[in-house]
Design a protein around this motif. Structure first.
Motif, PDB file in Angstrom:
ATOM      1  N   TYR A  66       0.847  -1.198   0.000  1.00 50.25           N
ATOM      2  CA  TYR A  66       0.000   0.000   0.000  1.00 50.25           C
ATOM      3  C   TYR A  66       0.881   1.246   0.000  1.00 50.25           C
ATOM      4  CZ  TYR A  66      -3.368  -3.559   1.349  1.00 50.25           C
ATOM      5  OH  TYR A  66      -4.148  -4.681   1.383  1.00 50.25           O
ATOM      6  N   ASP A  67       1.185   1.713  -1.192  1.00 49.54           N
ATOM      7  CA  ASP A  67       2.057   2.877  -1.358  1.00 49.54           C
ATOM      8  C   ASP A  67       1.296   4.141  -0.950  1.00 49.54           C
ATOM      9  OD1 ASP A  67       3.840   4.792  -2.074  1.00 49.54           O
ATOM     10  OD2 ASP A  67       3.982   4.237  -4.185  1.00 49.54           O
ATOM     11  N   PRO A  68       1.786   4.891   0.053  1.00 46.71           N
ATOM     12  CA  PRO A  68       1.089   6.106   0.477  1.00 46.71           C
ATOM     13  C   PRO A  68       0.911   7.122  -0.647  1.00 46.71           C
ATOM     14  CG  PRO A  68       2.770   5.510   2.073  1.00 46.71           C
ATOM     15  CD  PRO A  68       2.964   4.623   0.885  1.00 46.71           C
ATOM     16  N   LEU A  69       1.889   7.216  -1.546  1.00 44.98           N
ATOM     17  CA  LEU A  69       1.794   8.188  -2.626  1.00 44.98           C
ATOM     18  C   LEU A  69       0.642   7.874  -3.574  1.00 44.98           C
ATOM     19  CD1 LEU A  69       5.583   8.638  -3.509  1.00 44.98           C
ATOM     20  CD2 LEU A  69       4.134  10.107  -2.096  1.00 44.98           C
ATOM     21  N   VAL A  70       0.254   6.607  -3.644  1.00 48.43           N
ATOM     22  CA  VAL A  70      -0.825   6.192  -4.543  1.00 48.43           C
ATOM     23  C   VAL A  70      -2.181   6.239  -3.845  1.00 48.43           C
ATOM     24  CG1 VAL A  70      -1.722   4.294  -5.943  1.00 48.43           C
ATOM     25  CG2 VAL A  70       0.738   4.761  -5.895  1.00 48.43           C
ATOM     26  N   LEU A  71      -2.226   5.763  -2.594  1.00 44.24           N
ATOM     27  CA  LEU A  71      -3.505   5.604  -1.902  1.00 44.24           C
ATOM     28  C   LEU A  71      -3.947   6.838  -1.111  1.00 44.24           C
ATOM     29  CD1 LEU A  71      -3.255   1.943  -0.562  1.00 44.24           C
ATOM     30  CD2 LEU A  71      -4.078   2.764  -2.753  1.00 44.24           C
ATOM     31  N   LEU A  72      -2.991   7.569  -0.555  1.00 45.55           N
ATOM     32  CA  LEU A  72      -3.362   8.688   0.320  1.00 45.55           C
ATOM     33  C   LEU A  72      -4.179   9.784  -0.366  1.00 45.55           C
ATOM     34  CD1 LEU A  72      -0.504   9.410   2.871  1.00 45.55           C
ATOM     35  CD2 LEU A  72      -2.882   8.855   3.321  1.00 45.55           C
ATOM     36  N   PRO A  73      -3.919  10.128  -1.636  1.00 41.41           N
ATOM     37  CA  PRO A  73      -4.747  11.178  -2.251  1.00 41.41           C
ATOM     38  C   PRO A  73      -6.241  10.898  -2.195  1.00 41.41           C
ATOM     39  CG  PRO A  73      -2.808  10.763  -3.603  1.00 41.41           C
ATOM     40  CD  PRO A  73      -2.810   9.727  -2.519  1.00 41.41           C
ATOM     41  N   VAL A  74      -6.629   9.627  -2.292  1.00 40.05           N
ATOM     42  CA  VAL A  74      -8.051   9.272  -2.196  1.00 40.05           C
ATOM     43  C   VAL A  74      -8.445   8.997  -0.753  1.00 40.05           C
ATOM     44  CG1 VAL A  74      -9.831   7.649  -2.940  1.00 40.05           C
ATOM     45  CG2 VAL A  74      -8.010   8.327  -4.523  1.00 40.05           C
ATOM     46  N   LEU A  75      -7.620   8.225  -0.047  1.00 40.66           N
ATOM     47  CA  LEU A  75      -7.945   7.832   1.320  1.00 40.66           C
ATOM     48  C   LEU A  75      -8.076   9.044   2.239  1.00 40.66           C
ATOM     49  CD1 LEU A  75      -8.369   5.389   3.195  1.00 40.66           C
ATOM     50  CD2 LEU A  75      -5.902   5.455   3.673  1.00 40.66           C
ATOM     51  N   LYS A  76      -7.193  10.006   2.093  1.00 39.14           N
ATOM     52  CA  LYS A  76      -7.233  11.184   2.967  1.00 39.14           C
ATOM     53  C   LYS A  76      -8.460  12.037   2.684  1.00 39.14           C
ATOM     54  CE  LYS A  76      -4.283  14.904   4.688  1.00 39.14           C
ATOM     55  NZ  LYS A  76      -2.969  15.586   4.544  1.00 39.14           N
ATOM     56  N   VAL A  77      -8.848  12.141   1.419  1.00 48.90           N
ATOM     57  CA  VAL A  77     -10.057  12.901   1.070  1.00 48.90           C
ATOM     58  C   VAL A  77     -11.285  12.278   1.734  1.00 48.90           C
ATOM     59  CG1 VAL A  77     -11.607  13.471  -0.832  1.00 48.90           C
ATOM     60  CG2 VAL A  77      -9.161  13.852  -1.078  1.00 48.90           C
ATOM     61  N   VAL A  78     -11.390  10.956   1.656  1.00 49.19           N
ATOM     62  CA  VAL A  78     -12.528  10.261   2.275  1.00 49.19           C
ATOM     63  C   VAL A  78     -12.478  10.394   3.789  1.00 49.19           C
ATOM     64  CG1 VAL A  78     -13.627   8.013   2.603  1.00 49.19           C
ATOM     65  CG2 VAL A  78     -12.732   8.653   0.353  1.00 49.19           C
ATOM     66  N   ASP A  83     -15.317  13.034   8.669  1.00 47.55           N
ATOM     67  CA  ASP A  83     -15.056  13.535  10.026  1.00 47.55           C
ATOM     68  C   ASP A  83     -14.043  12.676  10.766  1.00 47.55           C
ATOM     69  OD1 ASP A  83     -16.542  15.812   9.911  1.00 47.55           O
ATOM     70  OD2 ASP A  83     -18.293  14.985  10.892  1.00 47.55           O
ATOM     71  N   GLN A  84     -13.013  12.238  10.046  1.00 45.74           N
ATOM     72  CA  GLN A  84     -11.864  11.553  10.624  1.00 45.74           C
ATOM     73  C   GLN A  84     -12.249  10.292  11.389  1.00 45.74           C
ATOM     74  OE1 GLN A  84      -9.758  14.511  12.902  1.00 45.74           O
ATOM     75  NE2 GLN A  84      -9.476  15.853  11.150  1.00 45.74           N
ATOM     76  N   LEU A  85     -12.920   9.386  10.693  1.00 46.15           N
ATOM     77  CA  LEU A  85     -13.271   8.103  11.298  1.00 46.15           C
ATOM     78  C   LEU A  85     -12.013   7.302  11.617  1.00 46.15           C
ATOM     79  CD1 LEU A  85     -16.221   6.981   8.998  1.00 46.15           C
ATOM     80  CD2 LEU A  85     -16.399   7.811  11.346  1.00 46.15           C
ATOM     81  N   CYS A  86     -12.080   6.466  12.657  1.00 46.09           N
ATOM     82  CA  CYS A  86     -10.956   5.587  12.970  1.00 46.09           C
ATOM     83  C   CYS A  86     -10.843   4.515  11.890  1.00 46.09           C
ATOM     84  CB  CYS A  86     -11.145   4.947  14.345  1.00 46.09           C
ATOM     85  SG  CYS A  86     -12.459   3.709  14.403  1.00 46.09           S
ATOM     86  N   GLY A  87      -9.730   3.767  11.904  1.00 48.27           N
ATOM     87  CA  GLY A  87      -9.474   2.797  10.846  1.00 48.27           C
ATOM     88  C   GLY A  87     -10.555   1.740  10.709  1.00 48.27           C
ATOM     89  N   LYS A  88     -11.085   1.229  11.840  1.00 53.30           N
ATOM     90  CA  LYS A  88     -12.092   0.167  11.776  1.00 53.30           C
ATOM     91  C   LYS A  88     -13.402   0.676  11.187  1.00 53.30           C
ATOM     92  CE  LYS A  88     -10.185  -2.506  15.605  1.00 53.30           C
ATOM     93  NZ  LYS A  88     -10.421  -3.048  16.976  1.00 53.30           N
ATOM     94  N   ALA A 122      -5.784  -1.553  10.464  1.00 52.68           N
ATOM     95  CA  ALA A 122      -4.495  -1.165  11.044  1.00 52.68           C
ATOM     96  C   ALA A 122      -3.635  -0.417  10.023  1.00 52.68           C
ATOM     97  CB  ALA A 122      -3.756  -2.408  11.546  1.00 52.68           C
ATOM     98  N   GLN A 123      -3.660  -0.876   8.772  1.00 51.42           N
ATOM     99  CA  GLN A 123      -2.883  -0.210   7.736  1.00 51.42           C
ATOM    100  C   GLN A 123      -3.449   1.174   7.434  1.00 51.42           C
ATOM    101  OE1 GLN A 123      -0.055  -1.379   6.546  1.00 51.42           O
ATOM    102  NE2 GLN A 123       0.273   0.393   5.249  1.00 51.42           N
ATOM    103  N   ILE A 124      -4.778   1.318   7.497  1.00 53.12           N
ATOM    104  CA  ILE A 124      -5.388   2.638   7.323  1.00 53.12           C
ATOM    105  C   ILE A 124      -4.875   3.599   8.384  1.00 53.12           C
ATOM    106  CG2 ILE A 124      -7.559   3.912   7.509  1.00 53.12           C
ATOM    107  CD1 ILE A 124      -8.954   1.555   6.200  1.00 53.12           C
ATOM    108  N   ASP A 125      -4.834   3.138   9.633  1.00 56.43           N
ATOM    109  CA  ASP A 125      -4.349   3.991  10.717  1.00 56.43           C
ATOM    110  C   ASP A 125      -2.888   4.359  10.525  1.00 56.43           C
ATOM    111  OD1 ASP A 125      -6.725   4.234  12.122  1.00 56.43           O
ATOM    112  OD2 ASP A 125      -6.407   2.373  13.236  1.00 56.43           O
ATOM    113  N   ARG A 126      -2.083   3.425  10.019  1.00 56.15           N
ATOM    114  CA  ARG A 126      -0.672   3.721   9.788  1.00 56.15           C
ATOM    115  C   ARG A 126      -0.507   4.773   8.689  1.00 56.15           C
ATOM    116  NH1 ARG A 126       0.200  -1.805  11.361  1.00 56.15           N
ATOM    117  NH2 ARG A 126      -0.329  -2.592   9.286  1.00 56.15           N
TER     118      ARG A 126
END
Length: 392
Positions: A66-78, A83-88, A122-126
């Protein structure tokens, strides 16, 4: 700037300070730190590090999936829009949110979407660790005990029934900042225990007629029939007007109250006071009646749709007590209140059809933008009213 480029820059400025004698190293380091933005100790350690040769030992273990440069642009927007849901909770919400994201922003790359749907909590939280924001501040409690109907309204014996829709808890939140003196706005919180469906409304000064008016409106709006009602011991609830409203109908609604000074007796609603009120409006003092209409415009529309349709929650299944330790077991897959009502056989098909139609028309990203827009307008009005009252 790479380490090699920093070394080259250091060599260029070195010649200018050679005539400074023994102090030339200090002067060189001063200029290097000023232009590169480093602390002196950090610069010394960095420049003392050997240059890479290309023969360094590679990172052990498998390659990152899970490359942060690839996934974070979408994951962070969501994550920010939810409202900053926890990983679970975010893991459970991602399928719905990604679907709405693609409707508005176009289709995602197939591989990116596959990884986002397969990623673990857990990976989402990381991945989101650097962007997490905490809100440690707590608010005031302003519940004043009511003694009028203590004999008429019994305390609830044992845990509430959360197996079927219809059990409702109610509480109030005071928007009084650090002083309970004077008049100010209160928020009402109504939470249905089976699904977690929560509605909020603002009232001025907790008057009994205002509370009953909002309760009647909510009974007509919510997608379930209220079968029992539970409150704390505040005077805004323990009054004859509410007693007549609940018991003066053909089919009485059982009404119970919490034990004195036992906040956990109203735990489901107390939790929503934080997630649905404090995290939205904060802890400022709202001492102007004009704010009630603005708050209810947000509470009754975008905020209700956003929290009940698109924010999953965990539901406690049981508690196991071993000695002095209590273990709480929650459902494995969190659901939104909407999903729980849709899965319940006790909800009428006509109600499910109405909910499904409403759900298909909603977009959480648009709801979030509308919420932010209304909040900005609300706090602008609040600031103007505060300035006008200060001049008076």
């Amino acid at each position: 700037m790479s380490l090699q480029a920093k070394r080259e820059y250091l060599a260029k400025i070195h010649g200018r300070y050679e005539r400074a004698g023994r102090a030339h190293k200090t002067l060189i380091l001063d200029e290097f730190c000023l232009n590169c933005g480093y602390h002196r100790k950090v610069a010394v350690r960095l420049l003392g590090r050997p240059l890479p040769t290309g023969l360094e030992r590679k990172r052990s273990g498998p390659k990152p999936i899970y490359d942060p440069l690839v996934l974070l642009p979408v994951l962070k927007v969501v994550w920010l829009a939810s409202d900053q849901l926890c990983g679970k909770l975010l893991k459970a919400a991602l399928p719905e949110w990604l679907d709405r994201h693609e409707r508005g922003q176009g289709a995602l790359d197939a591989e990116v979407k596959r990884k986002l749907l397969a990623i673990s909590p857990a990976q989402i939280d990381r991945l989101l660790q650097a962007a997490r924001v905490r809100h440690p501040r707590k608010g005031l409690g302003a519940t004043q005990p009511g003694t009028l109907l203590r004999r008429e309204v019994p305390t609830r014996g044992g845990p509430p029934d959360t197996s079927k829709p219809g059990s409702v808890e109610a509480d109030t939140v005071a928007h009084c900042d650090d002083s309970t003196a004077g008049d100010y706005v209160h928020s009402l919180t109504f939470t249905e225990l089976f699904s977690g469906w929560t509605e909020n409304r603002a009232v001025w000064n907790k008057s009994s007629h205002a509370v009953i008016g909002q309760l009647k409106e909510l009974e007509a709006k919510v997608p379930f029939q209220m079968k029992n009602f539970h409150t704390d011991n505040g005077y805004e609830f323990l009054n004859w007007a509410l007693h007549q409203h609940l018991n003066g109908r053909p089919q009485k609604v059982p009404w119970t109250r919490s034990r004195a000074y036992r906040k956990n007796d109203n735990a489901h609603c107390e939790q929503k006071n934080w997630t649905h009120v404090r995290q939205l409006f904060g802890h400022e003092r709202f001492e102007h009646p004009e704010l009630v209409e603005l708050m209810n415009d947000l509470y009754a529309q975008e905020w209700s749709q956003f929290t009940n349709h698109f924010k999953p929650t965990f539901k406690l299944l049981k508690r196991e007590k071993q000695g002095s330790k209590t273990t709480r077991i929650y459902e494995k897959i969190p659901k939104t209140p909407y999903q729980r009502l849709m899965d319940s056989p006790d909800v009428a098909e006509r109600t499910k059809t109405r909910l499904r139609t409403e759900h298909e028309q909603l977009n959480p990203f648009e709801l979030k933008k509308s919420i932010e827009r209304k909040l900005k307008n609300f706090f602008t009005v609040l600031g103007n009213l505060n300035r006008e009252s200060a001049k008076a």
